[in-house]
Design a protein around this motif. Sequence first.
Motif, PDB file in Angstrom:
ATOM      1  N   THR A 290       1.213   4.117  -2.847  1.00  0.00           N
ATOM      2  CA  THR A 290       1.016   5.548  -2.562  1.00  0.00           C
ATOM      3  C   THR A 290       2.188   6.328  -3.164  1.00  0.00           C
ATOM      4  O   THR A 290       2.003   7.340  -3.851  1.00  0.00           O
ATOM      5  CB  THR A 290       0.957   5.797  -1.037  1.00  0.00           C
ATOM      6  OG1 THR A 290      -0.166   5.100  -0.495  1.00  0.00           O
ATOM      7  CG2 THR A 290       0.828   7.278  -0.731  1.00  0.00           C
TER       8      THR A 290
ATOM      9  N   ILE B 256      -2.907   5.177   0.478  1.00  0.00           N
ATOM     10  CA  ILE B 256      -3.864   4.152   0.072  1.00  0.00           C
ATOM     11  C   ILE B 256      -4.365   3.454   1.337  1.00  0.00           C
ATOM     12  O   ILE B 256      -3.568   3.079   2.202  1.00  0.00           O
ATOM     13  CB  ILE B 256      -3.198   3.141  -0.889  1.00  0.00           C
ATOM     14  CG1 ILE B 256      -2.883   3.849  -2.211  1.00  0.00           C
ATOM     15  CG2 ILE B 256      -4.104   1.931  -1.126  1.00  0.00           C
ATOM     16  CD1 ILE B 256      -2.208   2.993  -3.239  1.00  0.00           C
TER      17      ILE B 256
ATOM     18  N   ASP C  66       0.825  -1.212   0.000  1.00  0.00           N
ATOM     19  CA  ASP C  66       0.000   0.000   0.000  1.00  0.00           C
ATOM     20  C   ASP C  66       0.861   1.266   0.000  1.00  0.00           C
ATOM     21  O   ASP C  66       0.638   2.177  -0.806  1.00  0.00           O
ATOM     22  CB  ASP C  66      -1.009  -0.005   1.165  1.00  0.00           C
ATOM     23  CG  ASP C  66      -0.369  -0.331   2.506  1.00  0.00           C
ATOM     24  OD1 ASP C  66       0.749  -0.894   2.521  1.00  0.00           O
ATOM     25  OD2 ASP C  66      -0.972  -0.013   3.537  1.00  0.00           O
TER      26      ASP C  66
ATOM     27  N   ILE D  98      -6.836   6.494  -2.723  1.00  0.00           N
ATOM     28  CA  ILE D  98      -6.145   7.235  -1.658  1.00  0.00           C
ATOM     29  C   ILE D  98      -7.132   7.956  -0.740  1.00  0.00           C
ATOM     30  O   ILE D  98      -8.093   8.562  -1.208  1.00  0.00           O
ATOM     31  CB  ILE D  98      -5.145   8.249  -2.303  1.00  0.00           C
ATOM     32  CG1 ILE D  98      -4.003   7.459  -2.955  1.00  0.00           C
ATOM     33  CG2 ILE D  98      -4.633   9.258  -1.282  1.00  0.00           C
ATOM     34  CD1 ILE D  98      -3.003   8.294  -3.713  1.00  0.00           C
TER      35      ILE D  98
END
Lengths: 559, 559
Positions: free
Chosen positions: A191, A498, A187, A485
């Motif tokens: 991002t 995220i 994650d 996000i």
Amino acid sequence: MLTSELKKMEQGNSIFEREVRKLDVPICQLFRDKQGRIAPVAFNPEGKPLGTKDAKQVALEFNQLVTANGNKLLRARRQNLNPAVGKRVAVLFSGGPAAGGHNVVAGLQASLGKQNTLLGVRGGPQGLLDGQLFAISGKDIKRLLNTGGFDFLGSDRTKIKSPEQFAQVRKVCAKNKLNALVIIGGDDSNTNAALLAEYLYPDVQVIGVPKTIDGDLQVGQYLPISFGFDTATKIYAELVGNILQDTPSSRKYWHFIKLMGRAASHVALEVALQTRPAIALISEEIAARKIPLRQIIDSLAKTVIRRCRKGIRHGVVIIPEGLIEFIPDMVGLLKALNEMLAQRAASFKNLSLAERRALVAAELAAEQAALFKSLPGYLQEMLLLDRDAHGNLQVSQIPTERLLIDMTAARIKEISPGTPFAANNHFFGYEGRCGAPSLFDAAYTFNLGLIAGSLILDNRTGYMAALSELSRGGKILALPLTGLINIERRHGKDEMVIAKALVRTSSPAFKFLAARRKAWSGSDLFTSPGPRQLWGPAARQLPISVALNQGYADLSFKL
Amino acid sequence: MLTSELKKMEQGNSIFEREVRKLDVPICQLFRDKQGRIAPVAFNPEGKPLGTKDAKQVALEFNQLVTANGNKLLRARRQNLNPAVGKRVAVLFSGGPAAGGHNVVAGLQASLGKQNTLLGVRGGPQGLLDGQLFAISGKDIKRLLNTGGFDFLGSDRTKIKSPEQFAQVRKVCAKNKLNALVIIGGDDSNTNAALLAEYLYPDVQVIGVPKTIDGDLQVGQYLPISFGFDTATKIYAELVGNILQDTPSSRKYWHFIKLMGRAASHVALEVALQTRPAIALISEEIAARKIPLRQIIDSLAKTVIRRCRKGIRHGVVIIPEGLIEFIPDMVGLLKALNEMLAQRAASFKNLSLAERRALVAAELAAEQAALFKSLPGYLQEMLLLDRDAHGNLQVSQIPTERLLIDMTAARIKEISPGTPFAANNHFFGYEGRCGAPSLFDAAYTFNLGLIAGSLILDNRTGYMAALSELSRGGKILALPLTGLINIERRHGKDEMVIAKALVRTSSPAFKFLAARRKAWSGSDLFTSPGPRQLWGPAARQLPISVALNQGYADLSFKL
């Protein structure tokens, strides 16, 4: 001669590795042209835009991407007859390893073909900053195919966030004439991919690929699971199954098994579904139902006692790594201790253990002081002594499995002193990150690589490769990173990241566990899923939680 | 529906277990009659009698058996056209579980056929004393085929040694009209089998089957290995291989991995041969070369430093479980401490830790006192505090892997303070005992069962089933238990026991390690053997140490 044969097995040439490299993994039909060769696909926007509760603010921060992509999901329904050519693409691993990373690279290479160039970045994001790039050869691909680990490129945990870092990446891209970057990560890494995509727009495309054994990077029907989860859970499930099989053979041990997986309990849930142990704790349920530590221990003790009365002196308890941080009263206690220590940082460090204990007894609220007192001595010491440079407790260092054993033993002594309770503890973590990919992960990642390559040749940026309908031939997707996000409070400030997917207690996978666990704790109903098979009739198994949550009709995958 | 499908997987019905039960395992050609059905074989004595240094005393103690069998090896070269009929045979598991036990039962049933009766003993030797017998059904056999664990019968560690126990066994045999007993166990259990065979002679035949994951029950060319060793080492080797694969991916960790296997280092040696780690400690070599602890630590530290200078900040160290008891100066220290504590048993228990430390400093020889002082504090405490009811140290409780890490870290600080050294520790044990058998163990044990059954129908007693020439179709043997027994000092008195086979530093397997380990420690040459396969091209692998020691031409088995 055998000895010379054995020498040849060194450096990744075991019999298994040699054979598995020859294994053809299935790919979605759409990736085959009429001659059966691998070809890239083309994408079109589909459905409504994706977006979190913070979509508006995200649109401001990622203005170029959101304007260009409209946060629209992409789907491929046809081949790309006019793919871009001459692109220079670099790929890197970010964060902890997960099985199948090598096949993403292989799939990427296969879809880019000979008219584009694939470069590897050595050593993850830091390697990118340092310009550690090299051309990936056909020989490299042959060697890494279907093998575990991230060792072909290496990885690291650097986050590219500062203006200087961004500028440095732009410089490296320019120097290497890069048209695209593929970031294989979890994650946070995705991002990062979104930030880079925005910053480098429109000069360098950035595509993310969803990796993490924790399984907390998943997006409902669009992204059933991240890669590496299946292999890790199959490895842990074999070990848990072996230990379960040991219990009625030896007839005298409980085993408390902690499983890697930071915050979310996806790993614990999946392994429980694979093996059906007496008890599986799910952090998210404990948080949702606000179950205090005392009650967890009480329930463990009573299960031990109940089974013992039936003549079953053994059992297995599955514990998610992140448990402590989901137990409401423990969260409160840790917070109170942290605040107390922060306020007195200067004086506290000169206090003896006894003085610290006295302070805790005097200053904590009565309930929290009682909880503190109920903890084993070594944990009390840890909470008061083991702190990092900022005074924070290293929660991941807490031996949760040991803690639960000791407290359960103490509780059993209180309510049923004669009950035998001999317990062993285990932690499975590293064993699961770098194993040879399961057939599912091998296929899934090769296809994700094909999707990432196709996105690049379709001139897309700011997307994460995704594949769904895994039991029905595969639906080829790309998710706009900006649509995933949201804003979270981290380290005391708001950050755009995220969102991590936690286990939902309303999910079919959790509900199946909840419906069966009483039966599993009452008698031995466990099953032993065995070692993952790359050949033969037991090879094509999806994760059970994925099949349940996606509403598939059975456990076999079909691409 | 998927949920009902998932419910059906409970109680040993995972996809893997269902498929593996259908798998045909290869058997030696001699066990097939002209119609291809399974049939028992007949045995004839072959070669010179077997015997240890204590053969004469053994012949006195086991007079009836030695007189009847002449300590002669038996070999089968033909089928038994006149097998006994109407026999009632009971089978039991003894000691810790090992993969393949269930297939011994299945093979036994197959060779006894319908004209004899097979009974199972629940709960090991204690179950035999308690008369826990039941008839094994065809349905039972179908269900247990190729599955791991000893749970079909259970097991325990009771030793049948006293006159009362022997009399009780005779009673149970009479009550159940038993003609034969099959004892599936390790060296001690087979010693027990010999004692029972002598005691029950000629009324009840007793046959042993060689089981132990430790691999220390092996008899040169006659018995290449005990069953369960292959599966356990393949499980551990996969995990070690996964962790090795992790090291150049993460690029920052050392892993110190302790492997189950009581005294002998066969498991550690085999796993090292399967994976080629930076370092593998072999207890028997350390004892033979009288390497003191200080030197082991020094060598570990220097390897870490040397690799670091090459930019390799990671590595794996394999540690046999029994190491401590083979390090000569540690053995001396433990002995001196035990004697000191024994002499002062009464007063010692009232001493504080500080007083105990003072006593150690004052009373131990200077060298031993220095060694004691060099140990980490927690180990010093353990040596002075953690003692069982008889004042003995629980050596198996010593966290050897942690000890080596801490002492290595300290030594690195002394000789190269800047060298980074982040280390994790692991212990793999239970995970390996009850896994689904490897294809080799599944086949080997089914054949051992056929041999045990054939011995019974050939009216033999006091033998252990054995099978050699595993890469050349199999040579069907039976070893006279009395030919394997020697006299050893145990718990302060002489006992007649089957000798444990330790790793020989003159063996081809050890020599291969010794010849290659310098290269393995110098750079990453590891290999990752992957999960054991039951189907496909990587399924038929023998243990490497067995293939080397037996002089086989390659690693594939052929029965």
